[in-house]
Design a protein around this motif. Structure first.
Motif, PDB file in Angstrom:
ATOM      1  N   GLY A  58      24.411  -3.754  -1.717  1.00  0.00           N
ATOM      2  CA  GLY A  58      24.107  -4.660  -0.478  1.00  0.00           C
ATOM      3  C   GLY A  58      22.963  -5.439  -0.763  1.00  0.00           C
ATOM      4  O   GLY A  58      22.029  -5.197  -1.883  1.00  0.00           O
ATOM      5  N   PRO A  59      22.592  -6.540  -0.029  1.00  0.00           N
ATOM      6  CA  PRO A  59      21.768  -7.563  -0.334  1.00  0.00           C
ATOM      7  C   PRO A  59      20.414  -7.017   0.128  1.00  0.00           C
ATOM      8  O   PRO A  59      19.632  -7.828  -0.292  1.00  0.00           O
ATOM      9  CB  PRO A  59      22.229  -8.778   0.701  1.00  0.00           C
ATOM     10  N   VAL A  60      20.223  -6.027   0.856  1.00  0.00           N
ATOM     11  CA  VAL A  60      18.899  -5.516   1.098  1.00  0.00           C
ATOM     12  C   VAL A  60      18.558  -4.128   0.518  1.00  0.00           C
ATOM     13  O   VAL A  60      19.492  -3.048   0.511  1.00  0.00           O
ATOM     14  CB  VAL A  60      18.510  -5.525   2.647  1.00  0.00           C
ATOM     15  N   LEU A  61      17.689  -3.815  -0.012  1.00  0.00           N
ATOM     16  CA  LEU A  61      17.158  -2.522  -0.640  1.00  0.00           C
ATOM     17  C   LEU A  61      16.141  -2.218   0.263  1.00  0.00           C
ATOM     18  O   LEU A  61      14.678  -2.834   0.350  1.00  0.00           O
ATOM     19  CB  LEU A  61      16.656  -2.613  -1.959  1.00  0.00           C
ATOM     20  N   ASN A  62      16.047  -1.162   1.166  1.00  0.00           N
ATOM     21  CA  ASN A  62      14.924  -0.507   1.969  1.00  0.00           C
ATOM     22  C   ASN A  62      14.459   0.509   1.480  1.00  0.00           C
ATOM     23  O   ASN A  62      15.021   1.579   0.828  1.00  0.00           O
ATOM     24  CB  ASN A  62      15.648  -0.236   3.492  1.00  0.00           C
ATOM     25  N   ILE A  63      13.165   0.620   1.397  1.00  0.00           N
ATOM     26  CA  ILE A  63      12.266   1.879   0.818  1.00  0.00           C
ATOM     27  C   ILE A  63      11.305   2.237   1.602  1.00  0.00           C
ATOM     28  O   ILE A  63      10.480   1.457   2.027  1.00  0.00           O
ATOM     29  CB  ILE A  63      11.568   1.552  -0.544  1.00  0.00           C
ATOM     30  N   SER A  64      11.378   3.313   2.424  1.00  0.00           N
ATOM     31  CA  SER A  64      10.402   3.745   3.222  1.00  0.00           C
ATOM     32  C   SER A  64       9.492   4.810   2.781  1.00  0.00           C
ATOM     33  O   SER A  64       9.844   5.569   1.656  1.00  0.00           O
ATOM     34  CB  SER A  64      11.286   4.538   4.413  1.00  0.00           C
ATOM     35  N   ARG A  65       8.152   4.753   3.133  1.00  0.00           N
ATOM     36  CA  ARG A  65       7.105   5.482   2.757  1.00  0.00           C
ATOM     37  C   ARG A  65       6.938   5.519   1.289  1.00  0.00           C
ATOM     38  O   ARG A  65       7.160   6.584   0.337  1.00  0.00           O
ATOM     39  CB  ARG A  65       7.230   7.086   3.111  1.00  0.00           C
ATOM     40  N   VAL A  66       6.631   4.530   0.884  1.00  0.00           N
ATOM     41  CA  VAL A  66       6.546   3.930  -0.660  1.00  0.00           C
ATOM     42  C   VAL A  66       5.125   4.860  -1.165  1.00  0.00           C
ATOM     43  O   VAL A  66       4.281   5.071  -0.745  1.00  0.00           O
ATOM     44  CB  VAL A  66       6.026   2.402  -0.889  1.00  0.00           C
ATOM     45  N   ASN A  67       5.706   5.286  -2.694  1.00  0.00           N
ATOM     46  CA  ASN A  67       4.474   6.134  -3.238  1.00  0.00           C
ATOM     47  C   ASN A  67       4.521   5.487  -4.598  1.00  0.00           C
ATOM     48  O   ASN A  67       5.348   4.403  -4.979  1.00  0.00           O
ATOM     49  CB  ASN A  67       4.825   7.486  -3.293  1.00  0.00           C
ATOM     50  N   ARG A 111       0.741  -1.318   0.043  1.00  0.00           N
ATOM     51  CA  ARG A 111      -0.026  -0.116   0.024  1.00  0.00           C
ATOM     52  C   ARG A 111       0.876   1.267   0.134  1.00  0.00           C
ATOM     53  O   ARG A 111       1.993   1.326   0.696  1.00  0.00           O
ATOM     54  CB  ARG A 111      -0.921  -0.027   1.142  1.00  0.00           C
ATOM     55  N   GLU A 112       0.423   2.205  -0.844  1.00  0.00           N
ATOM     56  CA  GLU A 112       1.113   3.490  -0.824  1.00  0.00           C
ATOM     57  C   GLU A 112       1.304   4.000   0.520  1.00  0.00           C
ATOM     58  O   GLU A 112       0.191   3.933   1.542  1.00  0.00           O
ATOM     59  CB  GLU A 112       0.443   4.383  -1.574  1.00  0.00           C
ATOM     60  N   GLY A 113       2.703   4.507   1.105  1.00  0.00           N
ATOM     61  CA  GLY A 113       2.753   4.881   2.354  1.00  0.00           C
ATOM     62  C   GLY A 113       3.381   3.977   3.384  1.00  0.00           C
ATOM     63  O   GLY A 113       4.099   4.481   4.117  1.00  0.00           O
ATOM     64  N   ALA A 114       3.296   2.985   3.009  1.00  0.00           N
ATOM     65  CA  ALA A 114       4.142   1.928   3.787  1.00  0.00           C
ATOM     66  C   ALA A 114       5.571   1.686   3.465  1.00  0.00           C
ATOM     67  O   ALA A 114       6.015   2.429   2.539  1.00  0.00           O
ATOM     68  CB  ALA A 114       3.527   0.581   3.611  1.00  0.00           C
ATOM     69  N   SER A 115       6.185   0.957   4.225  1.00  0.00           N
ATOM     70  CA  SER A 115       7.671   0.566   3.960  1.00  0.00           C
ATOM     71  C   SER A 115       7.855  -0.749   3.458  1.00  0.00           C
ATOM     72  O   SER A 115       7.134  -1.644   4.014  1.00  0.00           O
ATOM     73  CB  SER A 115       8.561   0.878   5.321  1.00  0.00           C
ATOM     74  N   ILE A 116       9.071  -1.040   2.724  1.00  0.00           N
ATOM     75  CA  ILE A 116       9.119  -2.289   2.246  1.00  0.00           C
ATOM     76  C   ILE A 116      10.624  -2.566   2.266  1.00  0.00           C
ATOM     77  O   ILE A 116      11.398  -1.676   1.941  1.00  0.00           O
ATOM     78  CB  ILE A 116       8.546  -2.614   0.944  1.00  0.00           C
ATOM     79  N   SER A 117      11.246  -3.836   2.226  1.00  0.00           N
ATOM     80  CA  SER A 117      12.516  -4.158   2.068  1.00  0.00           C
ATOM     81  C   SER A 117      12.645  -5.291   1.095  1.00  0.00           C
ATOM     82  O   SER A 117      11.797  -6.386   1.236  1.00  0.00           O
ATOM     83  CB  SER A 117      12.910  -4.748   3.460  1.00  0.00           C
ATOM     84  N   LEU A 118      13.359  -5.030   0.022  1.00  0.00           N
ATOM     85  CA  LEU A 118      13.658  -6.192  -0.879  1.00  0.00           C
ATOM     86  C   LEU A 118      14.805  -6.970  -0.799  1.00  0.00           C
ATOM     87  O   LEU A 118      15.979  -6.134  -0.275  1.00  0.00           O
ATOM     88  CB  LEU A 118      13.536  -5.640  -2.070  1.00  0.00           C
TER      89      LEU A 118
END
Length: 393
Positions: free
Chosen positions: A195-204, A153-160
């Motif tokens: 790096g092995p992890v891609l962090n995205i905060s406040r996804v739009n 959902r838009e506004g959430a955070s995610i880690s790939l």
């Protein structure tokens, strides 16, 4: 005096004999040292790729009747003795060059072949030296430990995450498909991240799209995995012109832009809630993009019943929204007819005026001048006819 002489001669003889024996022993020792087998140089370490062949070389001298053997150090396994292969593995072989350089061959390399190998000469005591075999393995991205396609959902955070194996250990690089920039914290945009992890905060919604996890360690080939990030958000409507004027009988098109995911249901309705029917003069049109679309409503030959408020409505599972456009009547341009007729002329070399009908120029011409000229012509013709009749009579 004679006794003293004999004693001195005896000591001298013993000393000479001792020197002779010592010289013989030293000569024999040197001769044995020179002619006994040994190594001419160290074993060079070898690095080879997985699945290929590795060859370790051991160079000796003065081998004579002695034998050279190859062993696996960690397991103390005898691989070869002289020209004979002792190992049961068909991948192991031995060759030599004039019994000076002995080669250990290991074909179809596996990761388990990595380690120390010993070259040994069966002297007493035994002589040996060791060399290291390293196996390099191209990178491989593991399904377990690597993110699959994600929906957020838009506004959430995610880690790939991206997990890879290989030797040396692979380096992980993140990129976006089609060279799009990656937006990180505080709106900073970069072309790639390590790096092995891609962090995205406040996804739009701008984060939506394909991300590439790329693993490389200098051993070809480099591998990558495509991870699709889908961003969900309720509909948003943008209307550029909320007030539109039109004259009776003219054609026009109403437009509204919508953004939403999942794909919304969009339609036009009138102010009384009636959905605009498809077909006839009113035909809703949708031009689809990724999560953006343009909803067009053509209205042909405007009538009085077409005036009023139109609603652009968009709905999906996350919400709904609407925007309004008011269509109001406009008076057609005034046409005066006081002995003057408006005529349409295309004037060369003069700035044109942009109209719905193209680039044209409108110029008023005084009709009175034309009337005077025509009256003069008719009078002249009438007098000429009378003069001819008089001459004939």
């Amino acid at each position: 005096m004679t006794a003293i002489y004999h004693l001195s001669f005896s000591r001298l003889t013993n000393m000479i004999l001792s020197f002779i024996i010592l010289d013989w022993l030293l000569t024999r020792s040197i001769h044995a040292t020179i002619h006994e087998p040994g190594f001419s140089g160290p074993i060079e370490n070898v690095t080879a790729p997985l699945g290929r062949e590795a060859i370790l070389a051991c160079t000796v001298h003065n081998l004579s009747t002695y034998k050279v053997a190859w062993l696996r150090v960690d397991t103390q396994t005898i691989l070869t003795i002289h020209t004979h292969v002792i190992s049961r593995s068909r991948r192991v072989g031995v060759t030599h060059s004039d019994q000076r350089t002995w080669f250990l061959h290991i074909r179809e390399l596996r990761e388990t072949d990595r380690g120390w190998y010993m070259c040994q000469i069966n002297t007493d005591p035994m002589k040996s030296q060791i060399g290291y075999l390293d196996i390099v393995v191209p990178p491989d991205i593991l399904d377990r430990g690597t993110s699959a396609d994600q929906t957020v959902r838009e506004g959430a955070s995610i880690s790939l995450t991206c997990a890879a194996t290989g030797s040396p250990h692979p380096q992980i690089t993140w990129r976006r498909e089609h060279s799009k920039p990656i937006t990180v914290s505080d709106g900073v945009q970069v072309s790639s991240l390590e790096g092995p992890v891609l962090n995205i905060s406040r996804v739009n919604r701008q984060h939506a799209g394909a991300y590439l996890c790329i693993a490389s360690n200098g051993v070809p080939p480099t591998v990558s995995k495509r991870i699709m990030l889908t961003v969900e958000f309720p509909p948003v409507i943008v209307i550029r012109n909320q007030l539109v004027g039109a004259s009776l009988g003219t054609d026009l098109v109403l437009e509204c832009e919508t953004e939403a995911y999942p794909k919304p249901v969009s339609y036009w309705s009138r102010d009384n809630g009636e959905i605009v029917p498809i077909g006839g003069g009113l035909e809703p049109q949708k031009v689809a993009g990724s999560f953006r679309s343009i909803l067009r409503l053509p209205i042909r030959r405007v009538t009085t019943s077409d005036y009023g408020t139109y609603k652009c409505v968009s709905k999906n599972s996350l919400g709904d929204t609407e925007g309004t456009i008011k269509l109001y009547p406009m008076q057609p341009p005034a046409m005066e007819n006081r002995n003057v007729i408006q005529k349409l002329n295309i004037v060369a070399g003069k700035t044109s005026e942009s109209t719905p009908f193209g680039a044209q120029d409108f110029r008023l011409q005084d009709y009175n001048k034309g009337v005077l000229k025509d009256t003069f012509c008719y009078t002249s013709m009438f007098l000429f006819i009378i003069l001819i009749n008089v001459v004939i009579l």
